[in-house]
Design a protein around this motif. Structure first.
Motif, mmCIF file in Angstrom:
data_model
loop_
_atom_site.group_PDB
_atom_site.id
_atom_site.type_symbol
_atom_site.label_atom_id
_atom_site.label_comp_id
_atom_site.label_asym_id
_atom_site.label_seq_id
_atom_site.Cartn_x
_atom_site.Cartn_y
_atom_site.Cartn_z
ATOM 1 N N GLY A 52 -34.380 -3.266 16.413
ATOM 2 C CA GLY A 52 -34.062 -1.847 16.449
ATOM 3 C C GLY A 52 -34.732 -0.970 17.477
ATOM 4 O O GLY A 52 -34.537 0.243 17.481
ATOM 5 N N ASN A 54 -34.239 -0.385 20.602
ATOM 6 C CA ASN A 54 -33.370 0.432 21.458
ATOM 7 C C ASN A 54 -32.575 1.455 20.679
ATOM 8 O O ASN A 54 -32.127 2.454 21.234
ATOM 9 C CB ASN A 54 -32.412 -0.453 22.263
ATOM 10 N N THR A 55 -32.388 1.233 19.417
ATOM 11 C CA THR A 55 -31.626 2.210 18.654
ATOM 12 C C THR A 55 -32.490 3.364 18.188
ATOM 13 O O THR A 55 -31.968 4.351 17.685
ATOM 14 C CB THR A 55 -30.972 1.553 17.439
ATOM 15 N N VAL A 56 -33.767 3.242 18.361
ATOM 16 C CA VAL A 56 -34.660 4.268 17.839
ATOM 17 C C VAL A 56 -35.320 5.104 18.925
ATOM 18 O O VAL A 56 -35.285 6.329 18.876
ATOM 19 C CB VAL A 56 -35.768 3.635 16.981
ATOM 20 N N PHE A 57 -35.884 4.462 19.889
ATOM 21 C CA PHE A 57 -36.799 5.193 20.760
ATOM 22 C C PHE A 57 -36.215 5.861 21.994
ATOM 23 O O PHE A 57 -36.685 6.927 22.380
ATOM 24 C CB PHE A 57 -37.984 4.305 21.118
ATOM 25 N N GLU A 64 -30.318 4.831 26.174
ATOM 26 C CA GLU A 64 -30.055 3.609 25.412
ATOM 27 C C GLU A 64 -29.361 2.569 26.290
ATOM 28 O O GLU A 64 -29.696 1.383 26.247
ATOM 29 C CB GLU A 64 -29.194 3.918 24.189
ATOM 30 N N ALA B 16 -29.563 6.029 15.446
ATOM 31 C CA ALA B 16 -30.896 5.651 15.680
ATOM 32 C C ALA B 16 -31.690 5.697 14.467
ATOM 33 O O ALA B 16 -32.237 6.627 14.103
ATOM 34 C CB ALA B 16 -31.465 6.609 16.623
ATOM 35 N N ALA B 17 -31.853 4.687 13.962
ATOM 36 C CA ALA B 17 -32.653 4.649 12.810
ATOM 37 C C ALA B 17 -33.917 4.082 13.273
ATOM 38 O O ALA B 17 -33.934 3.308 14.162
ATOM 39 C CB ALA B 17 -32.025 3.728 11.876
ATOM 40 N N PHE B 19 -36.161 1.668 13.714
ATOM 41 C CA PHE B 19 -36.187 0.240 13.499
ATOM 42 C C PHE B 19 -34.992 -0.252 12.742
ATOM 43 O O PHE B 19 -35.113 -1.075 11.889
ATOM 44 C CB PHE B 19 -37.434 -0.162 12.771
ATOM 45 N N ILE B 20 -33.864 0.213 13.008
ATOM 46 C CA ILE B 20 -32.669 -0.361 12.466
ATOM 47 C C ILE B 20 -32.670 -1.777 12.881
ATOM 48 O O ILE B 20 -32.300 -2.094 13.946
ATOM 49 C CB ILE B 20 -31.501 0.243 13.159
ATOM 50 N N ALA B 21 -33.060 -2.570 12.078
ATOM 51 C CA ALA B 21 -33.171 -3.913 12.516
ATOM 52 C C ALA B 21 -31.874 -4.323 13.006
ATOM 53 O O ALA B 21 -31.472 -4.121 14.055
ATOM 54 C CB ALA B 21 -33.595 -4.796 11.441
ATOM 55 N N LEU B 25 -26.073 -0.727 15.446
ATOM 56 C CA LEU B 25 -25.602 0.488 16.084
ATOM 57 C C LEU B 25 -26.356 0.609 17.384
ATOM 58 O O LEU B 25 -27.454 1.117 17.440
ATOM 59 C CB LEU B 25 -25.838 1.687 15.172
ATOM 60 N N ALA B 27 -26.588 0.786 21.844
ATOM 61 C CA ALA B 27 -26.265 1.684 22.936
ATOM 62 C C ALA B 27 -24.751 1.775 23.104
ATOM 63 O O ALA B 27 -24.035 0.795 22.902
ATOM 64 C CB ALA B 27 -26.903 1.170 24.213
#
Lengths: 204, 226
Positions: A52, A54-57, A64, B16-17, B19-21, B25, B27
């Motif tokens: 996760g 790249n989906t967070v930071f 992204e 964007a969660a 740490f959405i493991a 979802l 880029a």
């Protein structure tokens, strides 16, 4: 393990239509589908080390997309600052709710905001071939950063490192503070198998 | 950027969660494409002298297939951090590409070039596996096919946390958003002797110290499209 040591741990936080043998004689060793094609240059689309990141930071869609094509050798230099800004943003949200200013506090591993975001910016996973005990993302303060198993609760670990403060229990839902160190979700029963390939068949 | 503005952008993007493991979802450029990596695992499997790699990609329905033009490449750094600031570079790659009803595996081998572009050295071909099947050959076990998503996370609650910053945060109960999902998965269990000698743990390398952490490969997965 001493906290002093612990803190360092997370820091890191032909075969074309032809099956060619590995011998030099170039024997064709297998049946080949006439449509098999392994030619061409393959261009990077996505990448992942730890869950996760790249989906967070990264903050914007463009960031992204850019992160997905940043090779690991350049990730720290290009993204640590962006990641640190995102941490500020996450804390700012609850500052607004609470009416007080909330800021990141050095976490249970002794990582300040710069060290944490440096470790996270290098988005690769460590796996130890000679680890003592099971390889794991974090099993205990004496066994961590040696791999990532299917059952590892990487979300809770990550939330603790981000919001848990120096005792890991900050923002634990008590004392008027929000619950931010666990999502209260565990591994689903029956999803992991004890035998290879360790995942159970799909169920549509 | 003002923090509040940053926060708003977080909420908007928020898929964007934290740490959405399962990177489900991802880029925008890869979200909902056959290049989107869902998750990556690396651990000691039943063979204690081997490392198991698991790579998953979202599979919305039973007809979802691996893309014949998307290379799945597992990267292994076995020499450690290099450069200033330190980063890692792949020393070995394991490649998988579906063609027809089979997944073809190559490597591990040292690629002719590192970075964003890859080619397949057909001389490094190891085996092919029927999609949906397992095979052990040359001491390596292989699988490619659809499997349930093992990842667990209350993504909906997280979205709420980032969008509205509720006073209770996640609250006291959770719901696994990913419980009903499935993936296209490849799994490889490979003897460590084929991966070279692991370097000192990256933490030791980055801090130039000795922490007691065991030597570890640095690994990551990439999807690459031709």
């Amino acid at each position: 393990m001493k906290i002093f040591n612990i803190k360092y741990m997370v820091f890191a936080l032909a075969v074309s239509a032809l099956v060619i043998s590995c011998n030099d004689d170039d024997d064709i060793t297998g049946p080949i589908n006439a449509s098999t094609d392994f030619t061409g240059t393959f261009v990077q689309q996505d990448q992942m080390g730890r869950p996760g990141i790249n989906t967070v930071f990264p903050t914007t869609n463009a960031q992204e997309n850019a992160f997905n094509v940043t090779i690991p050798a350049n990730q720290i230099s290009q993204w640590q600052g962006v990641f640190s800004d995102k941490v500020d943003g996450l804390y700012a949200a609850y500052s607004n709710t609470a009416g007080t200013t909330l800021e990141y506090e050095t976490n249970i591993l002794g990582l300040n905001q710069t060290l944490l975001t440096t470790a996270l910016a290098l988005d690769v996973l460590q796996v130890a071939p000679n680890a003592t005990g099971p390889t794991t993302y974090f099993e205990s303060t004496s066994n961590f950063l040696t791999g990532r198993r299917l059952q590892d609760d990487v979300i809770d670990v990550s939330l603790i490192l981000l919001f848990g403060g120096n005792d890991g229990a900050r923002f634990n839902g008590e004392g008027g503070l929000p619950e931010l160190v666990t999502d209260n979700v565990g591994l689903e029963t029956g999803v992991v198998s004890p035998t290879f390939p360790y995942l159970v068949p799909a169920s549509f | 950027m003002k923090k509040i503005a940053l926060w708003s952008s977080i909420a908007v993007c928020a898929a964007a969660a934290v740490f959405i493991a399962a990177d489900h979802l991802d880029a925008p450029a890869v979200a909902n494409t056959t290049s989107d990596i869902a998750d990556f695992y690396a651990f000691q499997g039943n063979n204690v002298d081997a490392t198991t790699f698991v790579v998953t990609l979202p599979a919305g329905d039973a007809s979802a297939q691996f893309d014949e033009n998307v290379l799945i490449e597992i990267n292994i750094d076995n020499t450690g951090a290099e450069g200033t600031p330190p980063g890692v570079v792949e020393d070995l790659v394991i490649q998988a590409l579906r063609q027809g009803d089979k997944m073809y595996f190559f490597g591990p081998y040292r690629p002719s070039e590192t970075g964003l572009n890859s080619t397949i050295d057909v001389n490094q071909f190891k085996t092919s596996v029927d999609i949906g099947s397992t095979k052990t050959e040359g001491g390596v076990s292989y699988f490619a096919g659809q499997r349930q998503d093992a990842f667990f996370f209350d993504f909906e609650a997280f979205n709420n946390v980032v969008a509205t910053a509720p006073a209770e945060g996640f609250g006291t109960t959770g719901n696994n958003t990913f419980a009903p999902l499935n993936t296209n998965a490849i799994v490889i269990e490979i003897p460590n002797s084929m991966l070279g000698t692991a370097p000192p743990h990256i933490v030791d390398q980055l801090l130039n110290t000795t922490t007691g952490l065991p030597a570890a490969y640095n690994v990551w997965v990439e999807t690459k499209k031709r």
